[in-house]
Motif scaffolding. Structure first.
Motif, PDB file in Angstrom:
ATOM      1  N   TYR A   1       0.852  -1.183   0.000  1.00 12.17           N
ATOM      2  CA  TYR A   1       0.000   0.000   0.000  1.00 12.17           C
ATOM      3  C   TYR A   1       0.895   1.242   0.000  1.00 12.17           C
ATOM      4  O   TYR A   1       1.856   1.326   0.770  1.00 12.17           O
ATOM      5  CB  TYR A   1      -0.859   0.059   1.261  1.00 12.17           C
TER       6      TYR A   1
ATOM      7  N   GLU B   1       0.465   5.651   0.042  1.00 10.28           N
ATOM      8  CA  GLU B   1      -0.514   6.644   0.466  1.00 10.28           C
ATOM      9  C   GLU B   1      -0.471   7.872  -0.436  1.00 10.28           C
ATOM     10  O   GLU B   1       0.613   8.345  -0.811  1.00 10.28           O
ATOM     11  CB  GLU B   1      -0.220   7.041   1.915  1.00 10.28           C
TER      12      GLU B   1
ATOM     13  N   ARG C   1     -11.453  -2.444  -2.750  1.00 14.11           N
ATOM     14  CA  ARG C   1     -10.816  -2.088  -4.013  1.00 14.11           C
ATOM     15  C   ARG C   1     -11.926  -1.607  -4.958  1.00 14.11           C
ATOM     16  O   ARG C   1     -12.802  -2.385  -5.323  1.00 14.11           O
ATOM     17  CB  ARG C   1     -10.114  -3.296  -4.602  1.00 14.11           C
TER      18      ARG C   1
ATOM     19  N   ASN D   1      -5.302   5.229  -0.388  1.00 14.33           N
ATOM     20  CA  ASN D   1      -4.223   4.307  -0.751  1.00 14.33           C
ATOM     21  C   ASN D   1      -4.309   3.884  -2.210  1.00 14.33           C
ATOM     22  O   ASN D   1      -5.390   3.887  -2.815  1.00 14.33           O
ATOM     23  CB  ASN D   1      -4.277   3.043   0.104  1.00 14.33           C
TER      24      ASN D   1
ATOM     25  N   GLU E   1      -3.067   0.372  -4.446  1.00 12.65           N
ATOM     26  CA  GLU E   1      -2.569  -1.003  -4.388  1.00 12.65           C
ATOM     27  C   GLU E   1      -2.338  -1.473  -5.818  1.00 12.65           C
ATOM     28  O   GLU E   1      -3.190  -1.256  -6.687  1.00 12.65           O
ATOM     29  CB  GLU E   1      -3.578  -1.910  -3.681  1.00 12.65           C
TER      30      GLU E   1
ATOM     31  N   ASN F   1      -2.527  -1.382   6.331  1.00 15.33           N
ATOM     32  CA  ASN F   1      -2.158  -0.055   5.822  1.00 15.33           C
ATOM     33  C   ASN F   1      -1.957   0.918   6.976  1.00 15.33           C
ATOM     34  O   ASN F   1      -2.145   2.128   6.841  1.00 15.33           O
ATOM     35  CB  ASN F   1      -3.193   0.485   4.827  1.00 15.33           C
TER      36      ASN F   1
ATOM     37  N   SER G   1      -0.160  -4.912   1.480  1.00 14.31           N
ATOM     38  CA  SER G   1      -1.494  -5.233   0.975  1.00 14.31           C
ATOM     39  C   SER G   1      -1.537  -6.735   0.660  1.00 14.31           C
ATOM     40  O   SER G   1      -0.482  -7.363   0.476  1.00 14.31           O
ATOM     41  CB  SER G   1      -1.769  -4.400  -0.291  1.00 14.31           C
ATOM     42  N   GLY G   2      -2.713  -7.274   0.572  1.00 16.38           N
ATOM     43  CA  GLY G   2      -4.005  -6.700   0.737  1.00 16.38           C
ATOM     44  C   GLY G   2      -4.968  -7.819   1.103  1.00 16.38           C
ATOM     45  O   GLY G   2      -4.606  -8.923   1.537  1.00 16.38           O
TER      46      GLY G   2
END
Length: 600
Positions: free
Chosen positions: A331, A333, A374, A408, A410, A461, A467-468
Motif C-alpha cells: 500500500y 498513500e 478495491r 491508498n 494497491e 495499511n 497489501s491486501g
C-alpha cells in the motif's frame, strides 16, 4: 586498482574455465582461501547472455574485501552500500550448480543479488557464515527485584567484546552492534522459542564482568527469562537486516532447488517484482550438531509485489527469527494530487524506501477512505521517482473525483497465485505463513508448529503497509502441532486486518476462506480467530487438545468471530476439555451455520 588486487584477479583466471557454446559454462575449481575475486572476475569476464556457473564440490570461503560495492534498495532490510559476492544482472538465463558444495561467508556480505534476469536456476549447495551476527548466552541467574540477569555467553564460534561496562558484537571487520537490541528466549533442548516467550528490545544500562565467564546485564526486561534457557540477540532493529542470502528482483522463471541456508544476515530468499517462482527441496535451519538456536535473522522466504505462480514445496524451514513465508503487495498513500491524472504517493514504512511500486502499464486499485474495498481501477501511463520515499504517477484516465490525501493505491497487476505443499515449518519466531494476495492461495499437506499464529491473513495499511485482502484461500490437509506457544495471544488461523484510524473497522475485508480436513494437536484454546471475513468455511477438521503445556489463554473461545458474514462450521471433531467453543458477535450470528460437529 592496486597491484595486489590485479595479481589476485590474474591468478583467478587459472582456476576458471570457459566453454564457448550456445550457453557459456564457467567451471570453478576448488581451492583454499578467498574465492570472492575469482567469482567476481568470472562473472565480469563473461559476455554471454546465457551462462552457467558450475562449482567443483568443495568448501568455499567468501570474504568481503574484493566484493562488488553497490548501493542497494532491499525491501524489508536496510538500504545502503552492500558488498555483493554474486552480482548477476541482465541475463537471458543464469544457472548456478553447486554439486553439493558449502559456501561459507564472512562479515557483512550480500551473497546473491540477482536482477533483471529472464530465467534463474540455482541448485545443490549450502550457505553458512563462519561467525554468526548474533550474541547467544545461557541464563544463569535472574534478579527481578534489582533488575538484572547473569548470563554465560557462548564463545566458541561467536565473536563479542566487553569493553568497560558495554557489550558489543560481532566485532567483525570494524562492524559491531552496541546494544543487544532484539532479544528472544529459547529452549536449548528443543531449540525453539521458549514457551510463553515475548520479543524484547534490550539496551542494557550497563554490563558487568563476573567470574567464570559470566556477565551481569542490568536492564528492565519486558519478560525475565528462565534460568537454563538461552538468550539470543541480533542487535539494533534498524541495523540488523543487512541483506538476504538471495535477493531476486525484476526476474522471471526462477527455480531454487536443493539449497540449504544455515545463516543469513537477513532473510533467506527475498523476491521483489518477480514472477513464476519455485522453491523446491530447500532448507533453512541451524546446522545439525551446532549450538546455535537461530538460522536466518529474518523470514525464510519473502515475496513483495510478485506475480504469476509461486510454489514452495517439500521444504524445511526452522530456527528463523521471523516468518516461514510472507507474501504481500504494497500500500502507498496519496501524498499530493497534482492534476486530474497525476498523484504523488508515499512509501510509508522505512523498510520500503526505494521500492519499485509501479511500472508503466501496471493497473492500480484505489482504496478510498473510509472503505477498505478495491474500487476504481486505472492504468499507469508514466512513473517519475522523486526520491526513495515519493513517487509521482500519471494515469491513462482521470482520477476518481472524490480522491483525497491519505487514500491508498494497491498494485493490481503484481499479485501472485500461491501454493505451499509438503513443507515442514517449525521451531522459529513468528508465524509459519503470513499471506496477502487476492488470487488463489492453496496451503496443503504441510506440518506446522508456531510461536505465533500458524497461518495469519493480515492486510495492513497502518504500520507495515503490506497489501491486501484475500479472496480465495484453501487451507487443507495440514498437520498443526504445538502452536501459538509464544507469550502473545494467537490462533491456528488468525484473520486480522490492521487498518488506519480513518478506515471503517467493521467493513468486510477478507473473503472466501476454506479451512478443511486439517489435524490440530495443541494445548491452546484458540483455533480460528477471524475479524471482518465474508465467507469462512471450517469443515472436516480434527482438533485434539493436548496436555503438553498449560493453556496460556484458557478463557479464549475455540472459534472467535468478529464482524463476520457467511460462516459455516460443520463436520469437525473435537477431543478436549474446552467448553468455550464459539464466540460470535451480532453481525457474525446473522448468517452463521453450525452443524454436524462431534465433541461440541
Amino acid at each position: 586498482m592496486n597491484q595486489f588486487f590485479l595479481k589476485i584477479m590474474a591468478a583467478a583466471v587459472l582456476l576458471v574455465s570457459f566453454q564457448s557454446t550456445a550457453k557459456s559454462v564457467i567451471n570453478i575449481k576448488h581451492q583454499e582461501g578467498d574465492m570472492t575475486p575469482i567469482v567476481r572476475k568470472a562473472i565480469e569476464d563473461n559476455t554471454d547472455k546465457d551462462v552457467s556457473i558450475v562449482f567443483e564440490k568443495g568448501k568455499y570461503l567468501f570474504l568481503p574485501d574484493y566484493a562488488v560495492d553497490k548501493y542497494s534498495y532491499i525491501t524489508n532490510h536496510g538500504n545502503g552500500l552492500k558488498k555483493i559476492i554474486f552480482l548477476l544482472e541482465g541475463y537471458d538465463s543464469v544457472a548456478i550448480e553447486g554439486n553439493g558444495s558449502e559456501f561459507i561467508f564472512h562479515g557483512q556480505v550480500a551473497p546473491f543479488q540477482i536482477e533483471n534476469c529472464k530465467k534463474v536456476t540455482a541448485k545443490n549447495f549450502t550457505i553458512d557464515w563462519d561467525i554468526p551476527f548474533l550474541f547467544q548466552s545461557e541464563v544463569m541467574t535472574v534478579n527481578q527485584k534489582e533488575g538484572w540477569i547473569e548470563v554465560k555467553p557462548f564463545t566458541k564460534g561467536y565473536s563479542w567484546t566487553l569493553n568497560r561496562d558495554q557489550l558489543s558484537f560481532p566485532d567483525i571487520d570494524g562492524f559491531s552492534f552496541f546494544e543487544l537490541g532484539s532479544t528472544l528466549e529459547f529452549d536449548p533442548k528443543l531449540k525453539r522459542v521458549a514457551y510463553g516467550a515475548l520479543d524484547m528490545s534490550v539496551g542494557p544500562r550497563y554490563v558487568e564482568k563476573k567470574q567464570n565467564g559470566i556477565i551481569r546485564i542490568y536492564d528492565k526486561f519486558r519478560n525475565y527469562p528462565s534460568v537454563g534457557n538461552v538468550l539470543n540477540s541480533k542487535g539494533e532493529s534498524e541495523q540488523n537486516r543487512y541483506a538476504p542470502a538471495f535477493q531476486t528482483k525484476n526476474s522471471q522463471n526462477i527455480l531454487y532447488e536443493g539449497i540449504t541456508i544455515h545463516h543469513a544476515l537477513g532473510m533467506g530468499f527475498l523476491f521483489e517484482r518477480s514472477e513464476e517462482i519455485v522453491i523446491s527441496k530447500c532448507g533453512i535451519f541451524v546446522r545439525p550438531g551446532s549450538d546455535r538456536v537461530v538460522s536466518t535473522i529474518a523470514d525464510a522466504t519473502h515475496f513483495s509485489n510478485c506475480k504469476g505462480n509461486i510454489l514452495i514445496e517439500n521444504c524445511k524451514f526452522q530456527h528463523m527469527l521471523d516468518d516461514g513465508t510472507n507474501v504481500h503487495g504494497t500500500y502507498v498513500e496519496i501524498n499530493k494530487i497534482v492534476d486530474s491524472k497525476t498523484v504523488v504517493v508515499e512509501l510509508k514504512h522505512f523498510e520500503q524506501l526505494g521500492f519499485e511500486f509501479a511500472g508503466i502499464g501496471d493497473e492500480m486499485w484505489f482504496i478510498q477512505q473510509p472503505s477498505p474495498d478495491r474500487v476504481a481501477v486505472n492504468k499507469v501511463a508514466k512513473v517519475l521517482t522523486v526520491n526513495d520515499r515519493f513517487i509521482q504517477i500519471t494515469f491513462e484516465n482521470n482520477l476518481p473525483s472524490n480522491l483525497k490525501l491519505g487514500d491508498n493505491l494497491e498494485n493490481k497487476t503484481w499479485n501472485p497465485v500461491f501454493t505451499m505443499r509438503g513443507c515442514t515449518i517449525n521451531d522459529h519466531r513468528a508465524r509459519n505463513v503470513i499471506i496477502k494476495t487476492p488470487l488463489k492461495i492453496i496451503i496443503e499437506n504441510n506440518n506446522f508448529s508456531s510461536m505465533m499464529s500458524a497461518i495469519q491473513l493480515r492486510g495492513d495499511n497502518y504500520y507495515w503497509f503490506e497489501s491486501g485482502a484475500v479472496e480465495d484461500v484453501s487451507i487443507r490437509n495440514n498437520h498443526f502441532v504445538h502452536c501459538a506457544y509464544g507469550g502473545a495471544e494467537s490462533a491456528i488461523l488468525y484473520v486480522t486486518p490492521r487498518l488506519g484510524k480513518d478506515f471503517d473497522d467493521k467493513a468486510f475485508f477478507d473473503r472466501n476462506i476454506t479451512f478443511e480436513n486439517n489435524t490440530i494437536e495443541t494445548f491452546g484454546s484458540r483455533i480460528i480467530w477471524a475479524d471482518r471475513v465474508d465467507g469462512l468455511k471450517i469443515t472436516g477438521n480434527t482438533i485434539i487438545q493436548t496436555k503438553e503445556a498449560v493453556d496460556l489463554y484458557p478463557n479464549s473461545p475455540m472459534f472467535d468471530l468478529i464482524n463476520c458474514n457467511n460462516v459455516a462450521i460443520s463436520k469437525n471433531t473435537y477431543k478436549g476439555e474446552n467448553k468455550n467453543i464459539l464466540n460470535a458477535d451480532e453481525t457474525s450470528k446473522k448468517n452463521l451455520k453450525v452443524k454436524g460437529n462431534k465433541g461440541f
